[in-house]
Design a protein around this motif. Structure first.
Motif, PDB file in Angstrom:
ATOM      1  N   VAL A 409      73.429  24.150  30.148  1.00  0.00           N
ATOM      2  CA  VAL A 409      74.475  23.119  30.260  1.00  0.00           C
ATOM      3  C   VAL A 409      75.764  23.668  30.857  1.00  0.00           C
ATOM      4  O   VAL A 409      76.228  24.758  30.504  1.00  0.00           O
ATOM      5  N   GLN A 410      76.319  22.881  31.759  1.00  0.00           N
ATOM      6  CA  GLN A 410      77.695  23.057  32.202  1.00  0.00           C
ATOM      7  C   GLN A 410      78.461  21.789  31.849  1.00  0.00           C
ATOM      8  O   GLN A 410      77.923  20.682  31.973  1.00  0.00           O
ATOM      9  N   VAL A 411      79.705  21.950  31.412  1.00  0.00           N
ATOM     10  CA  VAL A 411      80.527  20.805  31.025  1.00  0.00           C
ATOM     11  C   VAL A 411      81.809  20.793  31.841  1.00  0.00           C
ATOM     12  O   VAL A 411      82.486  21.818  31.980  1.00  0.00           O
ATOM     13  N   GLY A 412      82.115  19.634  32.389  1.00  0.00           N
ATOM     14  CA  GLY A 412      83.380  19.440  33.090  1.00  0.00           C
ATOM     15  C   GLY A 412      84.189  18.365  32.398  1.00  0.00           C
ATOM     16  O   GLY A 412      83.660  17.285  32.096  1.00  0.00           O
ATOM     17  N   PHE A 413      85.443  18.643  32.116  1.00  0.00           N
ATOM     18  CA  PHE A 413      86.269  17.702  31.348  1.00  0.00           C
ATOM     19  C   PHE A 413      87.660  17.617  31.958  1.00  0.00           C
ATOM     20  O   PHE A 413      88.217  18.630  32.399  1.00  0.00           O
ATOM     21  N   THR A 414      88.189  16.406  32.011  1.00  0.00           N
ATOM     22  CA  THR A 414      89.577  16.236  32.412  1.00  0.00           C
ATOM     23  C   THR A 414      90.160  15.035  31.696  1.00  0.00           C
ATOM     24  O   THR A 414      89.472  14.032  31.472  1.00  0.00           O
ATOM     25  N   LYS A 415      91.416  15.136  31.308  1.00  0.00           N
ATOM     26  CA  LYS A 415      92.095  14.008  30.692  1.00  0.00           C
ATOM     27  C   LYS A 415      92.556  13.025  31.758  1.00  0.00           C
ATOM     28  O   LYS A 415      93.007  13.433  32.829  1.00  0.00           O
ATOM     29  N   LEU A 416      92.452  11.760  31.451  1.00  0.00           N
ATOM     30  CA  LEU A 416      92.878  10.741  32.404  1.00  0.00           C
ATOM     31  C   LEU A 416      94.380  10.824  32.660  1.00  0.00           C
ATOM     32  O   LEU A 416      94.856  10.573  33.771  1.00  0.00           O
ATOM     33  N   SER A 417      95.121  11.182  31.626  1.00  0.00           N
ATOM     34  CA  SER A 417      96.581  11.249  31.757  1.00  0.00           C
ATOM     35  C   SER A 417      97.036  12.322  32.728  1.00  0.00           C
ATOM     36  O   SER A 417      98.165  12.293  33.223  1.00  0.00           O
ATOM     37  N   SER A 418      96.156  13.280  33.039  1.00  0.00           N
ATOM     38  CA  SER A 418      96.530  14.330  33.988  1.00  0.00           C
ATOM     39  C   SER A 418      96.261  13.903  35.433  1.00  0.00           C
ATOM     40  O   SER A 418      96.658  14.610  36.365  1.00  0.00           O
ATOM     41  N   SER A 419      95.598  12.764  35.605  1.00  0.00           N
ATOM     42  CA  SER A 419      95.372  12.249  36.955  1.00  0.00           C
ATOM     43  C   SER A 419      96.598  11.459  37.415  1.00  0.00           C
ATOM     44  O   SER A 419      97.398  10.990  36.597  1.00  0.00           O
ATOM     45  N   THR A 420      96.738  11.276  38.709  1.00  0.00           N
ATOM     46  CA  THR A 420      97.884  10.523  39.227  1.00  0.00           C
ATOM     47  C   THR A 420      97.872   9.087  38.717  1.00  0.00           C
ATOM     48  O   THR A 420      98.907   8.557  38.312  1.00  0.00           O
ATOM     49  N   ARG A 421      96.692   8.452  38.715  1.00  0.00           N
ATOM     50  CA  ARG A 421      96.630   7.065  38.251  1.00  0.00           C
ATOM     51  C   ARG A 421      96.959   6.972  36.768  1.00  0.00           C
ATOM     52  O   ARG A 421      97.620   6.029  36.322  1.00  0.00           O
ATOM     53  N   GLY A 422      96.508   7.927  35.988  1.00  0.00           N
ATOM     54  CA  GLY A 422      96.845   7.933  34.569  1.00  0.00           C
ATOM     55  C   GLY A 422      98.332   8.089  34.347  1.00  0.00           C
ATOM     56  O   GLY A 422      98.924   7.421  33.488  1.00  0.00           O
ATOM     57  N   TRP A 423      98.963   8.967  35.135  1.00  0.00           N
ATOM     58  CA  TRP A 423     100.421   9.172  35.037  1.00  0.00           C
ATOM     59  C   TRP A 423     101.165   7.901  35.425  1.00  0.00           C
ATOM     60  O   TRP A 423     102.136   7.512  34.770  1.00  0.00           O
ATOM     61  N   ILE A 424     100.696   7.215  36.463  1.00  0.00           N
ATOM     62  CA  ILE A 424     101.313   5.955  36.876  1.00  0.00           C
ATOM     63  C   ILE A 424     101.139   4.904  35.788  1.00  0.00           C
ATOM     64  O   ILE A 424     102.064   4.155  35.471  1.00  0.00           O
TER      65      ILE A 424
END
Length: 497
Positions: A409-424
């Protein structure tokens, strides 16, 4: 007006027992193909989804989310005053979604396709036979079981004789209670808990597992629990319900460790199960003691008997029932043609709904047998969405499931708030993208998309899992900016063992 079948014994091509979403689809399409089809239904044609499930519950969720959005105006675009009112929600459900829980439109739709409806409780009565009261239907070409599931109510001391709610009573309610206990922290329980809380009901969710939404990723559990708590919902996990009391003061739920919870109403949302003991399965040599019907990849229960929808245990989702229905329709028509030495019962080379074309295209991509064969069911990329706020879309395996299967297994994770759209977006942006990859094969085997449009963002991930799109190709795609789905590229970049 519904047609009557007065003969004691009737010969037909196909009998469909249970006209929920899947059964209605199969029965209608086979009737359109020129077969003589009898559909048997004791409740409402269309089943749970249009009357007590998908449609009315999403109307409730839409209204509750609008309230939440209005409360987010402060700090974004001014200020707003809000007075929640349940009356228009109840009115819309009654008048627009369910026609006051009347299935006349669905009945006429089925009859208009050439089907014959019988009201009543049907049971298998031996191979090729279905009995409804004193009447027996002999199916020349097959029987399709689409009897669905019912709420699974746990045998808690004192519960059975109380006026507890299931999802049906929750959807039908016209006047909200002051407080509500929700027993069960799965998708249905959490969706309804959030709706009622946003309309001012004091809600407590009681869950036996150590987290809510336990079938999904832990990160999804945390995000949804945090959102519900922000809406005022109390969440108690790790509580084993031991006893229920009901009186003039409402309900009291006692936990095995001494916990005590009280509310005006109690909603039991502890899952659903098929009631196979009602179907007469023993008359065709099938074990009725299982939780669900066991089927193969063409939905065969046994020779001449198919099953479709929730009763198969492949996920209590309308989209699964419709997917299975297409396979059953193709397989039944293939069976009829082979029995008729290649004659097409519909008088046309095209299977109703394009099933022949579906079979050929699936064969070309390796998802079925040889060209022209009936497509085989494949649930590797089964999508599921929990319509809370944040919305949680998921497909394929969770990280834990993948590791249990021995996948590298490989896991990739990112918070939505760290994306530009999340910040907007700024508010309700505590979602995320989580990818579960098979490092040896270089493909995704699962993914979760949580956020304001979690179910919509999921669509691209479903394609990636279903088609086994190589990770290299996914990384090389162009993701529109600034969108929520662009966060997928960040999660791909973050893939690690």
């Amino acid at each position: 007006m519904e047609p009557e079948l007065s003969d004691v014994d009737v010969d037909v091509d196909v009998v469909v027992l249970g006209l929920g979403v899947g059964g209605e689809e199969v029965a209608g399409r086979l009737a359109e193909a020129g077969l003589t089809v009898v559909g048997i239904e004791r409740n409402l044609v269309g089943g749970e989804c249009p009357y007590w499930g998908c449609i009315p519950s999403k109307m409730m969720i839409r209204a509750a989310n609008a309230i939440a959005e209005a409360r987010r105006i402060d700090g974004l675009g001014g200020s707003a005053q809000l007075r929640p009112d349940w009356a228009p929600v109840a009115k819309r459900i009654r008048e627009e979604a369910t026609d006051n829980w009347d299935d006349r439109a669905a009945v006429q739709r089925f009859i208009g396709k050439g089907g014959r409806l019988v009201r009543g409780s049907g049971r298998l009565d031996g191979p090729g036979r279905v009995r409804v009261g004193d009447q027996v239907f002999h199916a020349r070409h097959g029987i399709v079981l689409g009897t669905g599931t019912k709420p699974s109510v746990p045998p808690i001391d004192g519960l059975a004789n109380t006026p507890y709610w299931t999802n049906r009573e929750a959807v039908e309610v016209e006047e909200l209670p002051g407080s509500l206990l929700v027993l069960g922290g799965g998708a249905i329980g959490l969706e309804l808990a959030q709706v009622f809380a946003r309309f001012g009901v004091r809600v407590t969710v009681v869950e036996a597992a150590d987290r809510v939404l336990a079938v999904e990723e832990p990160e999804a559990s945390e995000a949804v629990a945090a959102a519900l708590r922000a809406d005022g919902v109390q969440i108690r996990t790790g509580v084993e319900a031991a006893r229920v009391e009901h009186g003039s003061g409402g309900f009291t739920l006692h936990g095995a460790a001494g916990e005590e919870f009280t509310a005006d109403r109690l909603l039991v949302a502890t899952g659903r199960r098929a009631h196979l003991d009602e179907l007469g399965l023993e008359t065709i040599g099938v074990d009725a003691g299982r939780r669900y019907l066991s089927v193969d990849d063409r939905l065969h229960v046994t020779d001449g008997v198919w099953a479709v929808g929730d009763v198969t245990g492949e996920g209590a989702f309308t989209h699964v029932a419709m997917y299975q229905a297409a396979i059953v329709v193709a397989d039944v028509l293939d069976h009829v043609r082979r029995a008729s030495d290649g004659a097409d019962p519909s008088g046309t080379a095209s299977i109703v709904g394009g099933a022949a074309g579906v079979a050929s295209s699936l064969a070309a991509t390796g998802s079925s047998g040889s060209a022209g064969s009936v497509p085989r069911a494949d649930y590797r990329a089964l999508p599921r969405v929990t319509f809370t706020d944040p919305e949680v879309g998921a497909v394929g395996l969770t990280e834990q499931q993948a590791r249990e299967r021995g996948i590298n297994v490989q896991v990739g994770f990112t918070k939505l708030s760290s994306s530009t759209r999340g910040w907007i977006h700024q508010t309700d942006d505590e979602g995320f993208i989580k990818l579960v990859a098979d490092a040896d094969q270089g493909v995704l085997v699962g993914a979760t998309s949580a956020g304001p449009a979690g179910g919509e963002v999921l669509s691209g991930l479903v394609v990636a899992v279903h088609a086994a799109v190589p990770l290299a190709q996914l990384r090389h795609m162009i993701y529109a900016y600034p969108t929520f789905h662009r966060a997928i590229s960040d999660a791909l970049h973050n893939l690690t063992s």
